[in-house]
Design an enzyme around this catalytic site. Structure first.
Site, PDB file in Angstrom:
ATOM      1  N   CYS A  89     -28.396 193.545  -2.756  1.00 14.32           N
ATOM      2  CA  CYS A  89     -27.807 193.912  -1.625  1.00 14.32           C
ATOM      3  C   CYS A  89     -26.671 195.122  -1.566  1.00 14.32           C
ATOM      4  CB  CYS A  89     -27.136 192.622  -0.625  1.00 14.32           C
ATOM      5  SG  CYS A  89     -26.076 191.808  -2.134  1.00 14.32           S
ATOM      6  N   SER A 126     -27.329 182.051 -10.276  1.00 12.42           N
ATOM      7  CA  SER A 126     -27.476 183.088  -9.019  1.00 12.42           C
ATOM      8  C   SER A 126     -28.304 181.846  -7.810  1.00 12.42           C
ATOM      9  CB  SER A 126     -28.873 183.990  -8.433  1.00 12.42           C
ATOM     10  OG  SER A 126     -28.609 184.305  -7.354  1.00 12.42           O
ATOM     11  N   CYS A 178     -24.253 185.756   4.728  1.00 15.63           N
ATOM     12  CA  CYS A 178     -24.319 186.688   4.718  1.00 15.63           C
ATOM     13  C   CYS A 178     -26.046 187.751   4.962  1.00 15.63           C
ATOM     14  CB  CYS A 178     -24.073 188.173   3.593  1.00 15.63           C
ATOM     15  SG  CYS A 178     -25.168 188.067   2.407  1.00 15.63           S
ATOM     16  N   HIS A 193     -18.788 176.584  -7.660  1.00 15.08           N
ATOM     17  CA  HIS A 193     -19.690 178.042  -7.916  1.00 15.08           C
ATOM     18  C   HIS A 193     -18.195 179.195  -6.936  1.00 15.08           C
ATOM     19  CE1 HIS A 193     -21.068 181.802  -5.626  1.00 15.08           C
ATOM     20  NE2 HIS A 193     -22.386 181.752  -6.095  1.00 15.08           N
ATOM     21  N   GLU A 228     -18.090 182.087  -5.805  1.00 11.42           N
ATOM     22  CA  GLU A 228     -16.957 182.539  -4.213  1.00 11.42           C
ATOM     23  C   GLU A 228     -16.506 181.096  -3.632  1.00 11.42           C
ATOM     24  OE1 GLU A 228     -19.802 182.880  -0.171  1.00 11.42           O
ATOM     25  OE2 GLU A 228     -20.346 183.735  -1.834  1.00 11.42           O
TER      26      GLU A 228
END
Length: 316
Positions: free
Chosen positions: A12, A225, A197, A124, A126
């Protein structure tokens, strides 16, 4: 055996940008370059950058004074950012701009003293970075992963409450959690634009189309991931045998030997060379020419910081 390729798949814009930041920094400044956390969650990418002189660390204290430091695509908390600022370091930020958007939503709520709820997976990076944008003790920041978490949650003020989401979640699962939030807290406010996203949404849509035709689905992506795991889970929910693989060497012949149609996709942090290798392995096992499915066209590009906008060929 027919081989079908999901479309879109693989890199991406945020991953492309993050990798370019590390590559350009290595080209301009030379090794070593320090990167907080894996710049993206893909073993092949990380190993390739490590071979070129990137050093991946988890604590800012591991970085020597005067070094170059890069924040990963997943983003960092304000505490990590402030610690880096207090040191004699040159810092470049590879945080995906779509993650930064969520950070800004949380920071805005924190300034207002409004409580916020993040939908995401505990642990995670993020999520840790996003939760770390909230600092107002008069409010509060809460993490939920499921509708059950929502029903157990209590807040200080249900009248001033907002929610955000991790960018790489299952669209279907997140919808269920949002429904629970709106029932539990009728006045809760969500983001003006979906936090999941475009790449996550598009790849889930593409794997859904793939799984409608394929008996077996191979998802190229590393075990850590988030978005790659969601792709494999989605195919499994559709009743297909789905396997998350790092590369072609992970393929077991018994997975595909009876299959008439095998589908291949890749998470947003997996390079296309890995997909090509998977196709080559499937062809060794009796597969025909790989046929790409139609899908959404992606033309989003995120610029690297201006200090790193250089043609690497000019540096070599």
């Amino acid at each position: 055996m027919q081989i079908l390729l999901a479309n879109p798949r693989g890199f991406c814009a945020g991953v492309d940008r993050a990798i370019s930041i590390v590559e350009n920094a290595l080209a301009i400044y030379g090794a070593p370059i320090y990167v907080r956390h894996e710049v993206v969650h893909n073993r092949y990418v990380v190993d390739s950058l490590r071979e070129r002189g990137a050093i991946f660390i988890e604590q800012i204290s591991e970085v020597p004074d005067g070094a170059i430091l890069i924040f990963s695509a997943h983003g960092v908390s304000q505490a990590v950012r402030n610690e880096a600022k207090s040191r004699d370091l040159t810092v470049f930020d590879a945080t995906c701009p779509l993650v930064t958007k969520v950070h800004m939503e949380v920071a805005r709520a924190s300034r207002r003293g409004e409580e916020s709820i993040l939908i995401g997976h505990a642990g995670h990076p993020e999520v840790e970075g996003t939760m770390g944008q909230y600092s107002n003790p008069e409010g509060g920041m809460y993490l939920v992963e499921s509708p059950d978490d929502v029903w157990k949650l209590t807040v200080k003020n249900e009248e001033k409450l907002s929610f955000m989401t991790q960018t790489t979640l299952s669209v279907d699962d997140t919808s269920d959690v949002i429904d629970a939030l709106r029932k539990r807290f009728p006045k809760i406010v969500g983001p003006r634009k979906d936090d999941i996203c475009y790449a996550t949404t598009n790849r889930q849509e593409a794997v859904r189309a793939l799984a409608e035709q394929a008996e077996v689905v191979l998802v190229v992506g590393s075990k850590n991931s988030s978005n790659s795991n969601r792709l494999a889970e989605l195919a499994q929910r559709m009743g297909k045998r789905a396997f998350l693989i790092d590369d072609a060497t992970d393929i077991q012949e018994e997975w595909v030997k009876e299959a008439k149609c095998v589908g291949v996709t890749a998470g947003a942090s997996a390079p296309d060379i890995l997909v090509q290798n998977v196709v080559a392995r499937l062809q060794q096992l009796g597969g025909g020419e790989a046929i790409p499915l139609e899908g959404r066209e992606e033309n989003i590009v995120f610029e690297v910081p201006k200090e790193l906008r250089v043609d690497i060929r000019e540096v070599d």
